[in-house]
Design an enzyme around this catalytic site. Sequence first.
Site, short mmCIF file in Angstrom:
data_model
loop_
_atom_site.label_atom_id
_atom_site.label_comp_id
_atom_site.label_asym_id
_atom_site.label_seq_id
_atom_site.Cartn_x
_atom_site.Cartn_y
_atom_site.Cartn_z
N LYS A 113 -0.17 -5.54 -5.45
CA LYS A 113 0.92 -6.32 -4.84
C LYS A 113 1.86 -6.84 -5.92
O LYS A 113 3.08 -6.83 -5.76
CB LYS A 113 0.36 -7.50 -4.04
N LYS A 197 -3.52 6.16 1.40
CA LYS A 197 -3.91 5.73 2.74
C LYS A 197 -2.70 5.50 3.63
O LYS A 197 -1.59 5.27 3.14
CB LYS A 197 -4.74 4.45 2.64
N LYS A 200 1.14 0.04 6.50
CA LYS A 200 2.42 -0.47 6.98
C LYS A 200 3.47 -0.42 5.89
O LYS A 200 4.58 0.06 6.07
CB LYS A 200 2.26 -1.93 7.44
#
Length: 333
Positions: A113, A197, A200
């Site tokens: 992140k 993967k 979103k």
Amino acid sequence: MNKPTVVSGIRPTGFLHLGNYFGAVRNFVRMQNDYHCFFFIADIHSLTTHPTPENLQAGVKQVLAEYLACGIDPEKATIFIQSDVPEVTELYTFLNMNAYLGELERTTSFKEKARKQPENVNAGLLTYPVLMAADIIIHKANFVPVGKDQEQNLEMARKFAGRFNRIYNSEVFPIPRPFTFDGKDMIKVPGLDGSGKMGKSEGNAINLYEDPKSIRKKVMRAVTDTGPTEQNSPKSEAVENLFTLMKIVSKHDVVEHFDGLYNRCEIRYGDMKKQLAEDIIAFTNPIRTRIDEILKDEAYLAKVAREGSEKACESALKTLNEVKQLIGFKSLF
Ligand code: TYM
């Protein structure tokens, strides 16, 4: 006999996608009959990416409707919204006192992140696994059904639970374990972009609430390769991913059929994609219809959230009182 307790949650940052469904929600639905289940909407966690109030509210409602449309039954499982249970954030504060900067900074999801959003490396992001641990252990969970991407966060929850028990010489928290059916590995649903993967924020997802036209378009655009030139040759990552998706949504003989074509170098990826798209549509269409119906019924959504929060608060308060006793908080009045 007491049923083992299960806790899991999903962030309301948009629509649920196939990764969320097959990594988590499918197991929620399967578990609700045999376990004491708490399934929530992690709206506090979603604040790390700074949603607007409107987006936050719409996301919460959407996920609630999607949980119900997928078959989670509020008569069987407790469904609630994280921010309706303030005890969680109180426990989070206590756990933070024994969570160390080094271990938090080393978490893969934090590092990822921080790399993706360098302009917003906030403290909530750093202590994300602590809040997640609080979510889980406040209900004394034994099992946590999550996808493979949450494995490390769950490992942290186990660590924080064990640490608290040791510090206060207690067994207040069971050590939660990941849950998968039939002893299988935790699953990772791949995206359509050739590697990694489905997610979103990866922009490679197919949502449960996606119309057939858009599903066909996305699947037909999925990354593949130039095709096998030798019989029984290994598959590239992109093609392997397409097969993995097919194994998840299509019938066994359909997968066998395309696998055979691949091994004989007769595969046409276009045909495979068409089949995959139709199988995804057959699966998502009824869910999409139910989502629409449920979203219209505001009173029902409000009732589910209210009743869920009552049950979750009762369970959370019980644990929190034990925790406060152990820590040594005693009221002077
Ligand atoms: P979130 O919202 O990113 O994802 C929700 C669930 O979906 C699973 N998932 C996947 N599984 C397989 N393949 C994929 N491609 C895929 N993408 C998503 C995730 O593993 C997860 O189970 N931190 C959590 C939310 C949370 C939580 C908790 C979960 C907060 N507190 C306590 C369990 C227990 C999250 O961000 O999930």
